[in-house]
Scaffold this motif. Sequence first.
Motif, PDB file in Angstrom:
ATOM      1  N   ILE A  55       8.133  23.452   9.119  1.00 56.61           N
ATOM      2  CA  ILE A  55       7.294  22.701  10.054  1.00 56.61           C
ATOM      3  C   ILE A  55       6.255  21.894   9.272  1.00 56.61           C
ATOM      4  CG2 ILE A  55       5.649  22.883  11.969  1.00 56.61           C
ATOM      5  CD1 ILE A  55       8.197  23.862  12.956  1.00 56.61           C
ATOM      6  N   GLU A  56       5.662  22.538   8.279  1.00 56.29           N
ATOM      7  CA  GLU A  56       4.668  21.836   7.464  1.00 56.29           C
ATOM      8  C   GLU A  56       5.270  20.595   6.809  1.00 56.29           C
ATOM      9  OE1 GLU A  56       3.134  24.698   4.741  1.00 56.29           O
ATOM     10  OE2 GLU A  56       2.035  25.751   6.309  1.00 56.29           O
ATOM     11  N   SER A  57       6.471  20.765   6.284  1.00 57.33           N
ATOM     12  CA  SER A  57       7.065  19.624   5.579  1.00 57.33           C
ATOM     13  C   SER A  57       7.427  18.499   6.552  1.00 57.33           C
ATOM     14  CB  SER A  57       8.276  20.062   4.758  1.00 57.33           C
ATOM     15  OG  SER A  57       9.439  20.022   5.522  1.00 57.33           O
ATOM     16  N   VAL A  58       7.807  18.862   7.782  1.00 57.17           N
ATOM     17  CA  VAL A  58       8.132  17.825   8.769  1.00 57.17           C
ATOM     18  C   VAL A  58       6.879  17.031   9.133  1.00 57.17           C
ATOM     19  CG1 VAL A  58       8.899  17.391  11.130  1.00 57.17           C
ATOM     20  CG2 VAL A  58      10.100  19.052   9.730  1.00 57.17           C
ATOM     21  N   VAL A  59       5.778  17.744   9.358  1.00 53.74           N
ATOM     22  CA  VAL A  59       4.536  17.063   9.704  1.00 53.74           C
ATOM     23  C   VAL A  59       4.078  16.194   8.522  1.00 53.74           C
ATOM     24  CG1 VAL A  59       2.117  17.366  10.348  1.00 53.74           C
ATOM     25  CG2 VAL A  59       3.851  18.861  11.315  1.00 53.74           C
ATOM     26  N   TYR A  60       4.203  16.755   7.320  1.00 51.78           N
ATOM     27  CA  TYR A  60       3.805  16.010   6.120  1.00 51.78           C
ATOM     28  C   TYR A  60       4.603  14.713   6.002  1.00 51.78           C
ATOM     29  CZ  TYR A  60       2.955  15.072   1.176  1.00 51.78           C
ATOM     30  OH  TYR A  60       2.610  14.481  -0.008  1.00 51.78           O
ATOM     31  N   GLN A  61       5.884  14.825   6.260  1.00 47.03           N
ATOM     32  CA  GLN A  61       6.743  13.639   6.220  1.00 47.03           C
ATOM     33  C   GLN A  61       6.284  12.605   7.248  1.00 47.03           C
ATOM     34  OE1 GLN A  61      10.500  14.558   5.001  1.00 47.03           O
ATOM     35  NE2 GLN A  61      10.370  12.524   4.145  1.00 47.03           N
ATOM     36  N   GLY A  62       5.921  13.083   8.440  1.00 42.57           N
ATOM     37  CA  GLY A  62       5.410  12.190   9.477  1.00 42.57           C
ATOM     38  C   GLY A  62       4.166  11.466   9.008  1.00 42.57           C
ATOM     39  N   VAL A  63       3.290  12.195   8.323  1.00 39.19           N
ATOM     40  CA  VAL A  63       2.058  11.589   7.810  1.00 39.19           C
ATOM     41  C   VAL A  63       2.389  10.497   6.796  1.00 39.19           C
ATOM     42  CG1 VAL A  63       0.012  12.043   6.398  1.00 39.19           C
ATOM     43  CG2 VAL A  63       0.599  13.586   8.250  1.00 39.19           C
ATOM     44  N   LEU A  64       3.374  10.763   5.945  1.00 31.35           N
ATOM     45  CA  LEU A  64       3.740   9.762   4.927  1.00 31.35           C
ATOM     46  C   LEU A  64       4.366   8.532   5.568  1.00 31.35           C
ATOM     47  CD1 LEU A  64       5.161  11.948   2.038  1.00 31.35           C
ATOM     48  CD2 LEU A  64       2.892  11.001   2.295  1.00 31.35           C
ATOM     49  N   GLU A  65       5.227   8.758   6.560  1.00 28.45           N
ATOM     50  CA  GLU A  65       5.830   7.627   7.284  1.00 28.45           C
ATOM     51  C   GLU A  65       4.726   6.773   7.887  1.00 28.45           C
ATOM     52  OE1 GLU A  65       9.046   6.742   8.216  1.00 28.45           O
ATOM     53  OE2 GLU A  65      10.207   8.363   7.305  1.00 28.45           O
ATOM     54  N   ASN A  66       3.757   7.461   8.479  1.00 30.93           N
ATOM     55  CA  ASN A  66       2.671   6.754   9.132  1.00 30.93           C
ATOM     56  C   ASN A  66       1.841   5.956   8.128  1.00 30.93           C
ATOM     57  OD1 ASN A  66       1.614   6.696  11.990  1.00 30.93           O
ATOM     58  ND2 ASN A  66      -0.271   6.956  10.821  1.00 30.93           N
ATOM     59  N   LEU A  67       1.680   6.522   6.942  1.00 29.23           N
ATOM     60  CA  LEU A  67       0.911   5.831   5.901  1.00 29.23           C
ATOM     61  C   LEU A  67       1.604   4.532   5.481  1.00 29.23           C
ATOM     62  CD1 LEU A  67      -1.561   6.138   3.964  1.00 29.23           C
ATOM     63  CD2 LEU A  67       0.036   7.088   2.314  1.00 29.23           C
ATOM     64  N   ALA A  68       2.906   4.625   5.266  1.00 28.52           N
ATOM     65  CA  ALA A  68       3.660   3.420   4.902  1.00 28.52           C
ATOM     66  C   ALA A  68       3.584   2.407   6.036  1.00 28.52           C
ATOM     67  CB  ALA A  68       5.108   3.782   4.591  1.00 28.52           C
ATOM     68  N   SER A  69       3.690   2.898   7.284  1.00 26.11           N
ATOM     69  CA  SER A  69       3.597   2.010   8.445  1.00 26.11           C
ATOM     70  C   SER A  69       2.242   1.326   8.497  1.00 26.11           C
ATOM     71  CB  SER A  69       3.809   2.799   9.742  1.00 26.11           C
ATOM     72  OG  SER A  69       5.071   3.368   9.776  1.00 26.11           O
ATOM     73  N   GLU A  70       1.200   2.102   8.180  1.00 23.95           N
ATOM     74  CA  GLU A  70      -0.154   1.544   8.231  1.00 23.95           C
ATOM     75  C   GLU A  70      -0.269   0.339   7.295  1.00 23.95           C
ATOM     76  OE1 GLU A  70      -3.193   4.266   6.994  1.00 23.95           O
ATOM     77  OE2 GLU A  70      -4.709   2.692   6.887  1.00 23.95           O
ATOM     78  N   HIS A  71       0.193   0.531   6.068  1.00 24.66           N
ATOM     79  CA  HIS A  71       0.056  -0.555   5.105  1.00 24.66           C
ATOM     80  C   HIS A  71       0.906  -1.759   5.504  1.00 24.66           C
ATOM     81  CE1 HIS A  71      -2.538   1.723   2.701  1.00 24.66           C
ATOM     82  NE2 HIS A  71      -1.640   2.609   2.283  1.00 24.66           N
ATOM     83  N   ALA A  72       2.109  -1.487   6.009  1.00 32.70           N
ATOM     84  CA  ALA A  72       2.973  -2.587   6.429  1.00 32.70           C
ATOM     85  C   ALA A  72       2.332  -3.354   7.582  1.00 32.70           C
ATOM     86  CB  ALA A  72       4.331  -2.045   6.841  1.00 32.70           C
ATOM     87  N   ALA A  73       1.808  -2.605   8.557  1.00 36.30           N
ATOM     88  CA  ALA A  73       1.202  -3.254   9.722  1.00 36.30           C
ATOM     89  C   ALA A  73      -0.027  -4.047   9.313  1.00 36.30           C
ATOM     90  CB  ALA A  73       0.825  -2.202  10.763  1.00 36.30           C
ATOM     91  N   ARG A  74      -0.800  -3.474   8.379  1.00 30.54           N
ATOM     92  CA  ARG A  74      -2.002  -4.178   7.946  1.00 30.54           C
ATOM     93  C   ARG A  74      -1.630  -5.465   7.213  1.00 30.54           C
ATOM     94  NH1 ARG A  74      -5.214  -0.295   5.521  1.00 30.54           N
ATOM     95  NH2 ARG A  74      -5.939   0.125   7.624  1.00 30.54           N
ATOM     96  N   MET A  75      -0.588  -5.372   6.399  1.00 30.39           N
ATOM     97  CA  MET A  75      -0.176  -6.559   5.665  1.00 30.39           C
ATOM     98  C   MET A  75       0.211  -7.689   6.627  1.00 30.39           C
ATOM     99  SD  MET A  75       2.762  -6.926   2.808  1.00 30.39           S
ATOM    100  CE  MET A  75       4.048  -7.513   3.861  1.00 30.39           C
ATOM    101  N   VAL A  76       1.000  -7.344   7.643  1.00 30.05           N
ATOM    102  CA  VAL A  76       1.441  -8.356   8.602  1.00 30.05           C
ATOM    103  C   VAL A  76       0.254  -8.907   9.387  1.00 30.05           C
ATOM    104  CG1 VAL A  76       2.839  -8.740  10.657  1.00 30.05           C
ATOM    105  CG2 VAL A  76       3.743  -7.385   8.774  1.00 30.05           C
ATOM    106  N   ALA A  77      -0.636  -8.001   9.822  1.00 34.01           N
ATOM    107  CA  ALA A  77      -1.800  -8.439  10.601  1.00 34.01           C
ATOM    108  C   ALA A  77      -2.677  -9.368   9.778  1.00 34.01           C
ATOM    109  CB  ALA A  77      -2.602  -7.226  11.064  1.00 34.01           C
ATOM    110  N   MET A  78      -2.867  -9.015   8.513  1.00 33.16           N
ATOM    111  CA  MET A  78      -3.728  -9.831   7.662  1.00 33.16           C
ATOM    112  C   MET A  78      -3.075 -11.165   7.333  1.00 33.16           C
ATOM    113  SD  MET A  78      -6.561  -8.493   7.310  1.00 33.16           S
ATOM    114  CE  MET A  78      -6.536  -7.622   8.847  1.00 33.16           C
ATOM    115  N   LYS A  79      -1.774 -11.157   7.236  1.00 30.19           N
ATOM    116  CA  LYS A  79      -1.075 -12.408   6.970  1.00 30.19           C
ATOM    117  C   LYS A  79      -1.265 -13.373   8.136  1.00 30.19           C
ATOM    118  CE  LYS A  79       3.293 -14.437   5.648  1.00 30.19           C
ATOM    119  NZ  LYS A  79       2.486 -15.575   5.199  1.00 30.19           N
ATOM    120  N   SER A  80      -1.130 -12.858   9.354  1.00 31.31           N
ATOM    121  CA  SER A  80      -1.293 -13.766  10.493  1.00 31.31           C
ATOM    122  C   SER A  80      -2.750 -14.182  10.627  1.00 31.31           C
ATOM    123  CB  SER A  80      -0.756 -13.133  11.777  1.00 31.31           C
ATOM    124  OG  SER A  80      -1.562 -12.077  12.172  1.00 31.31           O
ATOM    125  N   ALA A  81      -3.666 -13.298  10.225  1.00 30.52           N
ATOM    126  CA  ALA A  81      -5.078 -13.686  10.247  1.00 30.52           C
ATOM    127  C   ALA A  81      -5.333 -14.835   9.262  1.00 30.52           C
ATOM    128  CB  ALA A  81      -5.954 -12.486   9.897  1.00 30.52           C
TER     129      ALA A  81
END
Lengths: 140, 305
Positions: B242-268
């Motif tokens: 369970i810990e590893s599944v949640v940890y994986q979710g956190v990492l996915e979210n981290l990569a998503s965060e940076h990707a989303a920020r990059m796109v948002a900043m590009k359009s800005a």
Amino acid sequence: MTTIRVDIVSAEAEIFHGDATMVIATGELGELGITPRHAPLITRLKPGHVDVVSVTGERQQFYVSGGILEVQPQVVTVLTDTAIRAADLDEAAAQRAKKEAEDALANRTDALEVSEAQAKLAQAMAQLQALERLRKNLKH
Amino acid sequence: MASGREIKTKIKSTQNMRKVTRALEMVSASKIRKAQDLMKASRPYARSMRKVIAHVAQASTDFKHPFLVERDNVARVAYIVVSTDRGLCGGLNSNMFRRLLPAIQEWQGKGVQVDVVAIGQKALQFFRRIKGINLAGSVTHLGERPKLEQLIGVIKVVLDAYSANGLDRVFLAYNDFVNTMTQKPTIDALLPLPLVAAELEAHQAAGESAYAGIKLEQAHDWDYIYEPDAQTVLEHVLGRYIESVVYQGVLENLASEHAARMVAMKSASDNANKVIDTLTLVYNKTRQAAITQEISEIVGGAAAV
């Protein structure tokens, strides 16, 4: 010489991957030496080292702070913990997580949030003013 | 002439803003790589774990761990919500919250209590404002390289409640990193574990990468040697899983965060470019108008004399 595949992984990284003639680890019930075609076995590991003896007789040592050892006839998998784990340490971490949530609930309108909103408002107003001025000047 | 200077200032400030958004864009672009590497590095662990659990669950039929048993009566559910600490990442967090709220309201409509465990500042800020939700635990500021240890506390809160029959279902909500342009808000069932052999095959048939390469030993005439015994080992393995599944979710979210920020900043940055272009046009026009006016005044003055 027959070999056995060894995977040592933690939740954060792959630590070792390769073939070995023997794996030595400290299980919960005692020291284990695993050679190829060992019977399927699963055990918890005590904090200690895992030794991997390669085909050339070289001995590689890995320190683990606990984990799980799974043995299949051809594969040994070591799932290591990334930190020392003990029941009371885990309990303390759980208490911290609860407390953090309670603290967050206690100060619903903390100073930080208010100042953040104020800063945003000021910025928006300044922009509106600038626009207004621009529009006026354009009309003349 | 005053208006000309004002426009000039506005252009300058927009240019400064563009500098900032460009910098943020480039920072995020480089961080995506690191986050993706972390994601990849954590996969072998989860994969081996799934395999072991499937084996143990299949082998010892006489012992059923509570994590594997589905309960009919659902009185209380928990959501572990993974979010970012910082903003400026487009609609990443709000998209997920928008997906979560109807699900939560549906439970509440059925008279089911809903607990939320917040990972990340944004989830904490959002859910503490919502009425009728019990905030059971939270952890924030995981940083650029989240460690599993940071998550132990919040996960234990949930697992303990589940073991004590205080919770009947647990879900994990995070942003799945599909690629740089797409991040999918995802809600996964975490407990009871839906992992039996049949389920595994279904996942593999659907071509999900997380389940690829797991092969179960199909022969039924073997079992592990358990040290010390099946129950202890299974309990240990399930907790870690369970810990590893949640940890994986956190990492996915981290990569998503940076990707989303990059796109948002590009359009800005693109928008800033557009604003600068129009403002420059306006500036030139007013300048020209002022010059024309001046000339016509001089000409008019000369004619009068």
